[in-house]
Motif scaffolding. Structure first.
Motif, PDB file in Angstrom:
ATOM      1  N   GLU A 205       1.103  -1.205  -0.105  1.00  0.00           N
ATOM      2  CA  GLU A 205      -0.052   0.129   0.085  1.00  0.00           C
ATOM      3  C   GLU A 205       0.923   1.376  -0.208  1.00  0.00           C
ATOM      4  OE1 GLU A 205      -3.690  -0.468   2.505  1.00  0.00           O
ATOM      5  OE2 GLU A 205      -2.226  -1.900   3.464  1.00  0.00           O
ATOM      6  N   SER A 208      -3.813   3.873   1.418  1.00  0.00           N
ATOM      7  CA  SER A 208      -4.901   3.032   1.305  1.00  0.00           C
ATOM      8  C   SER A 208      -6.422   3.683   0.642  1.00  0.00           C
ATOM      9  CB  SER A 208      -5.048   2.453   2.587  1.00  0.00           C
ATOM     10  OG  SER A 208      -3.853   2.101   3.067  1.00  0.00           O
ATOM     11  N   GLU A 316      -1.071   8.977   4.801  1.00  0.00           N
ATOM     12  CA  GLU A 316      -1.146   7.609   4.845  1.00  0.00           C
ATOM     13  C   GLU A 316      -0.055   6.746   4.720  1.00  0.00           C
ATOM     14  OE1 GLU A 316      -4.845   6.263   2.595  1.00  0.00           O
ATOM     15  OE2 GLU A 316      -5.903   7.698   3.440  1.00  0.00           O
ATOM     16  N   GLY A 319       2.308   6.109   7.273  1.00  0.00           N
ATOM     17  CA  GLY A 319       1.781   4.919   8.259  1.00  0.00           C
ATOM     18  C   GLY A 319       1.899   3.713   7.437  1.00  0.00           C
ATOM     19  N   ASN A 320       1.553   3.484   6.097  1.00  0.00           N
ATOM     20  CA  ASN A 320       1.742   2.293   5.396  1.00  0.00           C
ATOM     21  C   ASN A 320       3.056   1.839   5.325  1.00  0.00           C
ATOM     22  OD1 ASN A 320      -0.845   1.621   4.804  1.00  0.00           O
ATOM     23  ND2 ASN A 320      -1.028   2.982   3.250  1.00  0.00           N
ATOM     24  N   ALA A 322       5.390   2.372   7.560  1.00  0.00           N
ATOM     25  CA  ALA A 322       6.048   2.119   8.976  1.00  0.00           C
ATOM     26  C   ALA A 322       6.441   0.848   9.142  1.00  0.00           C
ATOM     27  CB  ALA A 322       5.123   2.520  10.163  1.00  0.00           C
ATOM     28  N   ARG A 323       5.744  -0.190   8.395  1.00  0.00           N
ATOM     29  CA  ARG A 323       6.035  -1.756   8.504  1.00  0.00           C
ATOM     30  C   ARG A 323       7.454  -2.101   8.171  1.00  0.00           C
ATOM     31  NH1 ARG A 323       1.100  -4.362   5.746  1.00  0.00           N
ATOM     32  NH2 ARG A 323       0.136  -2.627   6.923  1.00  0.00           N
TER      33      ARG A 323
ATOM     34  N   ARG B  80      -5.625   4.876  13.196  1.00  0.00           N
ATOM     35  CA  ARG B  80      -4.245   4.146  13.300  1.00  0.00           C
ATOM     36  C   ARG B  80      -3.617   5.018  14.519  1.00  0.00           C
ATOM     37  NH1 ARG B  80      -1.845   3.267   7.243  1.00  0.00           N
ATOM     38  NH2 ARG B  80      -3.733   1.590   6.700  1.00  0.00           N
ATOM     39  N   ASN B  82       0.026   5.684  15.466  1.00  0.00           N
ATOM     40  CA  ASN B  82       1.355   5.135  14.991  1.00  0.00           C
ATOM     41  C   ASN B  82       2.426   5.660  15.709  1.00  0.00           C
ATOM     42  OD1 ASN B  82       0.689   5.269  11.882  1.00  0.00           O
ATOM     43  ND2 ASN B  82      -0.498   7.148  12.485  1.00  0.00           N
ATOM     44  N   PHE B  84       6.814   3.482  16.498  1.00  0.00           N
ATOM     45  CA  PHE B  84       7.599   2.354  16.281  1.00  0.00           C
ATOM     46  C   PHE B  84       7.994   1.554  17.695  1.00  0.00           C
ATOM     47  CE2 PHE B  84       8.470   5.066  12.493  1.00  0.00           C
ATOM     48  CZ  PHE B  84       8.400   4.330  11.492  1.00  0.00           C
ATOM     49  N   PRO B  89       4.010  -4.672  14.349  1.00  0.00           N
ATOM     50  CA  PRO B  89       4.828  -5.026  12.885  1.00  0.00           C
ATOM     51  C   PRO B  89       4.157  -4.122  11.863  1.00  0.00           C
ATOM     52  CG  PRO B  89       3.025  -6.657  13.976  1.00  0.00           C
ATOM     53  CD  PRO B  89       3.315  -6.058  15.031  1.00  0.00           C
ATOM     54  N   LYS B  90       3.253  -3.651  12.229  1.00  0.00           N
ATOM     55  CA  LYS B  90       2.811  -2.568  11.048  1.00  0.00           C
ATOM     56  C   LYS B  90       3.239  -1.018  11.254  1.00  0.00           C
ATOM     57  CE  LYS B  90      -1.905  -3.196  11.048  1.00  0.00           C
ATOM     58  NZ  LYS B  90      -1.798  -4.431  12.527  1.00  0.00           N
ATOM     59  N   PHE B 271      -4.876   8.933  12.586  1.00  0.00           N
ATOM     60  CA  PHE B 271      -5.811   9.278  11.401  1.00  0.00           C
ATOM     61  C   PHE B 271      -6.722   8.145  11.232  1.00  0.00           C
ATOM     62  CE2 PHE B 271      -1.938   7.215   9.330  1.00  0.00           C
ATOM     63  CZ  PHE B 271      -2.737   6.576   8.271  1.00  0.00           C
ATOM     64  N   ASN B 275      -8.387   1.206   5.540  1.00  0.00           N
ATOM     65  CA  ASN B 275      -8.778  -0.094   5.088  1.00  0.00           C
ATOM     66  C   ASN B 275      -9.794  -0.739   5.862  1.00  0.00           C
ATOM     67  OD1 ASN B 275      -6.941  -0.417   3.213  1.00  0.00           O
ATOM     68  ND2 ASN B 275      -4.956  -1.039   4.894  1.00  0.00           N
TER      69      ASN B 275
END
Lengths: 480, 473
Positions: A205, A208, A316, A319-320, A322-323, B80, B82, B84, B89-90, B271, B275
């Protein structure tokens, strides 16, 4: 007959009749890839052996009379942000250069079920951030339709592969024009379908709420044919809609008589290049000659779509992405003394400049009071863009617009300041923010022979109307 | 505690919702599996992994909300959060920040000063993080827990001390278990608690609040609060302003210490989760879940007091565990002596049960029979205890055990006198002590009778027999 010069629809018909075998088709394309790749770099990974194996299997099944899917034996390519089980999926990033996913994306499965043969994974801007396909860790792609020029991006590898006849069709992803803009630059057809009609499961992503997977093809009919395969509910993507879809190829040739087509005034004048404006006006004329009505409308909010897009998409994306921390997969920094450092160094070493720039932007617009100042304001603009389109589509069937403000530019010009580069998305992002279907198709060339294009935007689920209008334009242009 | 100061506490309780699969993917949630065997591209945060909401988790959380008297929202949404951390994992946690699933409920607790209402501000659902295992200079990550559904229950700052906090958690646990929302197995981390604590001079403004993170037992919560309240009051008395910070409680030292800023996180840059569509529930769905709720501990407690004549404290204890309460009601239907049954349940049965009982292996009719025998004086208290243990552990009837082992109460004063004389022959000192005025020796002599009869001696008869001996000379 040169197999690689056939459209996907035509090739598929020959395959069905047994006049061409899937293996022949795969070999022909692999041969073309071998010939053109050293210069083009449209592919990051070519899966020649798997492609031949898959083709042989299709030939075997056809010989034994088994029912085959609508794209059986048609060779194609996938953008390298679409996960493929057992085949590395890099997002054109150093961080994922050796990442082999243990699963396949929903669209990859759909194409496989339809019998399409995967030739390989195409080049792109790193993590789909960019409009030149020059930010790839694996090196930039060249535009086969305009030598020395960028192919556009971020799906530049897919567009170039289709334009160079290295694949019968390809998939790209479009967040703010990443299918349409390279399609325009490479002189091919590219569709960003209605948000929610094509599964995003298994596609890395970017943003998203904006990302959609879609086809890049050489003809409008091919585009409709591939869209048939891509659309449909996927329970693994919660934004995938439960809906019945028509056969998009069935009425492409119905013509445009009586269609009402809007031209948005704000998409003329500066910063739009002369030849771009000329293409749009000429397309409008052609529509009128075919029996459609055209009218100019004004929607000033659409000029605000660009900053709103960059705020929402980078937020977005921050955030996407960050994985990608080097903990579970991907390139891991060496010599980190603790997990925090491991994540920090892996990201610092793994991401390229443009990716870092956008992550920083996205982090900034969400941070503390900025959230209200930027992100929430952008969300309001987004709502207004949706409304503006709703207003237009209460009176019109389609919007005709440029895809990009310019024709392809030279690779050396790619390093213009980011703001100028971001401007190239100006016509593409309104449809993205509103989740609307939008198609770019080649339409004429400039004086230097570089491809020009036009964009057709429809209300949600208006792909049929888009295909009808695009097909009419394509046929009429071909007759000229 | 210094009476001048008041401790103000709010809790954030994370309870694992009891679903078979995770909140955003179909991986199993079972505890204790081999590390990283209950994982998939979604909960491992692979590229393209996407969340799909498990409706069973929603149903469980609605049960919790209804059981706590909350307003269940027909429209809620995901955000979400956010940050670290290697267990995430995300790089973000999917939670409900702006639009939680439940708002405004309460829970009644028993305190020294009587019943007290603790307000529930909100309940939202979110995903759990992975588990970090430190050892041998390495940090290992087990993602099995990652994506396990959690309900976060946030109280109003209504709690005034460690004791109330513990009482609240105990009651909350019992309500969550009874409603079928969560198992709250403490040993498995099924219920964890963050504490927000501040102190203030009575009648003044709240002080700066300190957050105590991730406490996993009632005892830790109470100890951490006690330590932190003392620390904050001491600081306030010295005239120092408390810093707003996050602290960790060290179980081994019983002290709290400030966490690094990195660990405690700053701005989470929330935010909306793009999904996941908004979570929409209809009134009918909510009512259907309400109708399926079993009778909850408070209602049971009230009924036990009014219908069965139990003391409120006993009623609360029995009602707090569903399995025990169900069992108790069946046994209570078979004996008129409910108070004695309750007493036996609390003193003898609870000891034998595990901390999260699923069922009670002692057949209710046998418990009723033991109660009746004890009430009628056919067996002594000690024998009643033994019978409960025997019938809990094996399939025997109490009457059989009494007959086969001769456990009936001994009322025959002559027999008891004989046993006493025997005991005094062996320990003549008891008698001389008594004669010298050591009154405790009398109790010791009765104790010898009990010991020699295996607890079967009727206390009154034994006392009378002893009197006869003591009056002889």
């Amino acid at each position: 007959m040169n197999i690689t010069d056939l459209s996907a629809a035509r090739l598929s018909a020959l395959l069905r009749r047994g006049e061409v075998s899937a293996l022949e088709a795969a070999d022909a394309y692999l041969c073309e890839i071998e010939r053109r790749e050293p210069r083009l770099r449209a592919f990051i990974t070519v899966t020649a052996e798997r492609a031949r194996e898959q083709a042989r299997e299709i030939d075997r099944r056809r010989a034994s009379g088994e029912a085959l899917g609508p794209l059986a034996g048609v060779p194609m390519a996938l953008k390298d942000n679409i996960c493929t089980e057992g085949i590395r999926t890099t997002c054109a990033s150093r961080l994922l250069r050796d990442f082999v996913p243990p699963f396949s994306a929903g669209v990859a499965e759909r194409l496989e079920r339809a019998g399409a043969v995967l030739l390989g994974k195409t080049n792109m801007d790193e993590f789909a951030m960019g409009s030149t396909t020059q930010t790839s860790f694996f090196g930039g792609t060249e535009n086969p339709a305009a030598p020395g020029c960028v192919p556009g991006g971020s799906s530049g590898g897919s567009a170039a592969a289709v334009a160079a006849h290295e694949a019968a069709f390809a998939l790209g992803s479009d967040t703010g024009g990443s299918i349409r803009q390279p399609a325009a630059f490479c002189g091919v057809v590219g569709l960003k379908p209605t948000y929610g009609t094509v599964t995003r499961y298994g596609a890395a992503e970017l943003a998203s709420s904006l990302d959609q997977i879609g086809p890049l093809t050489r003809t409008v009919l091919d585009c409709a044919m591939v869209t048939n395969v891509l659309t449909g509910h996927d329970p693994r993507d919660a934004t995938s809609l439960v809906r019945e879809y028509p056969d998009f190829t069935s009425d492409v040739s119905r013509g445009v008589k009586g269609m009402r087509i809007a031209l948005v005034r704000e998409f003329f004048g500066s910063p739009f290049a002369e030849e771009v404006q000329r293409s749009v006006r000429r397309a409008a004329e052609m529509f009128r000659s075919l029996g459609a009505e055209t009218e100019e409308v004004s929607a000033p909010i659409l000029t605000r779509a660009l900053p709103a897009y960059y705020i929402i998409s980078t937020a977005e994306a921050s955030g996407n992405l960050a994985r990608y921390d080097g903990v579970r997969y991907g390139r891991r920094a060496e010599n980190a003394s603790d997990p925090d450092e491991l994540m920090r160094l892996s990201r610092a070493e793994g991401f390229g400049t443009e990716v870092k720039r956008r992550i920083l932007l996205g982090t900034f617009v969400l941070d503390g009071e900025n959230r209200e100042r930027y992100f929430e304001k952008a969300m309001k603009v987004r709502t207004l863009v949706v409304r503006a389109f709703r207003e237009i589509f209460s009176r019109f069937d389609l919007v005709l617009a440029p895809t990009t403000p310019t024709v392809p530019y030279r690779i050396e010009e790619r390093d213009a300041d980011p703001e100028t580069r971001y401007l190239s998305d100006i016509c593409a992002v309104p449809a993205s923010l509103a989740g609307l279907p939008a198609l770019s198709m080649p339409f004429g060339r400039d004086g230097a022979g570089r491809p020009a294009a036009v964009q057709l935007i429809a209300p949600a689920f208006g792909e049929r109307e888009i295909f009808r209008a695009a097909y009419a334009l394509e046929r009429e242009e071909g007759d000229v | 505690m210094t009476p001048e100061f008041e401790t103000v506490i709010g809790l954030e309780v994370h309870a694992e919702l009891s679903t078979a699969s995770k909140i955003f993917c179909s991986c199993a949630t079972g505890f204790g599996a081999e590390p990283n065997t209950q994982v998939c591209p979604v909960c491992m945060g692979l590229p393209g992994g996407m969340p799909v909401l498990n409706r069973a988790a929603v149903e469980k959380a609605v049960r919790a909300g209804l059981a706590l008297g909350c307003e269940v929202q027909t429209y809620s949404a995901f955000d979400r959060k956010n940050y670290f951390y290697p267990d995430l994992p995300k790089g973000y946690q999917i939670t409900q920040q702006e639009r939680p699933l439940c708002l405004g409920g309460s829970l009644m607790i028993e305190t020294a000063g009587g019943e007290k209402r603790i307000g529930i501000a909100r309940i939202h659902i979110e995903e759990d993080a992975a588990k970090l295992v430190y050892g041998g200079g390495k940090v290992l990550v087990d993602y099995n827990r990652c994506g396990v559904p959690l309900a976060e229950i946030v109280t109003e700052p209504d709690i005034r001390g460690a004791e109330e906090a513990a009482a609240f958690l105990k009651k909350l646990r019992s309500v969550l278990r009874a409603s079928g929302a969560a198992e709250c197995r403490m040993s498995e981390g099924g219920m964890r608690c963050d504490v927000n604590i501040s102190v203030r001079r009575r009648g003044e403004q709240f002080g700066e609040r300190v957050e105590l993170k991730n406490l996993s037992s009632f005892r830790s919560v109470a100890r951490a609060i006690e330590y932190e309240a003392k620390r904050l009051i001491a600081a306030a008395e010295r005239g120092e302003a408390a810093a707003r910070e996050t602290r960790r409680f060290d179980e081994s030292t019983g002290r709290t210490f400030a966490m690094r800023r990195k660990e405690s996180g700053g701005d989470y840059r929330y935010f909306p989760e793009p999904n996941l569509p908004p979570l929409v529930l209809t009134e009918e769905e909510i009512e259907r879940i309400r109708a399926s709720l079993p009778e909850l501990p408070d209602a049971r407690k009230r009924r036990y007091v009014s219908e069965l004549g139990l003391a409120p404290f006993d009623a609360e204890q029995i009602a707090s565990e569903n399995a025990v309460a169900d069992w108790f009601e069946r046994a209570a239907a078979l004996t008129p002596h409910r108070r004695r049954l309750a007493a036996l349940t609390l003193t003898e049965l609870f000891r034998l049960l595990p901390s999260d009982p699923e069922s009670v292996p002692l057949p209710p009719e046998r418990a009723a029979r033991i109660t009746d025998m004890a009430e009628a004086g056919e067996i002594s208290a000690a024998v009643a205890k033994r019978l409960i243990e025997r019938c809990f552990a094996e399939d025997v009837s109490p009457d059989e055990v009494v007959r086969a082992e001769g456990l009936g109460v001994i009322r025959d004063e002559e027999e008891l006198e004989r046993i006493l004389r025997e005991a005094l022959r062996e320990e003549p000192k008891l008698l001389t002590d008594y004669r010298r005025g050591k009154s405790a020796a009398r109790g010791a002599m009765l104790g010898r009778v009990m010991r020699r009869t295996g607890g079967r001696a009727d206390p009154q008869a034994a006392s009378a027999a002893l009197d006869r001996i003591l009056n002889e000379e």
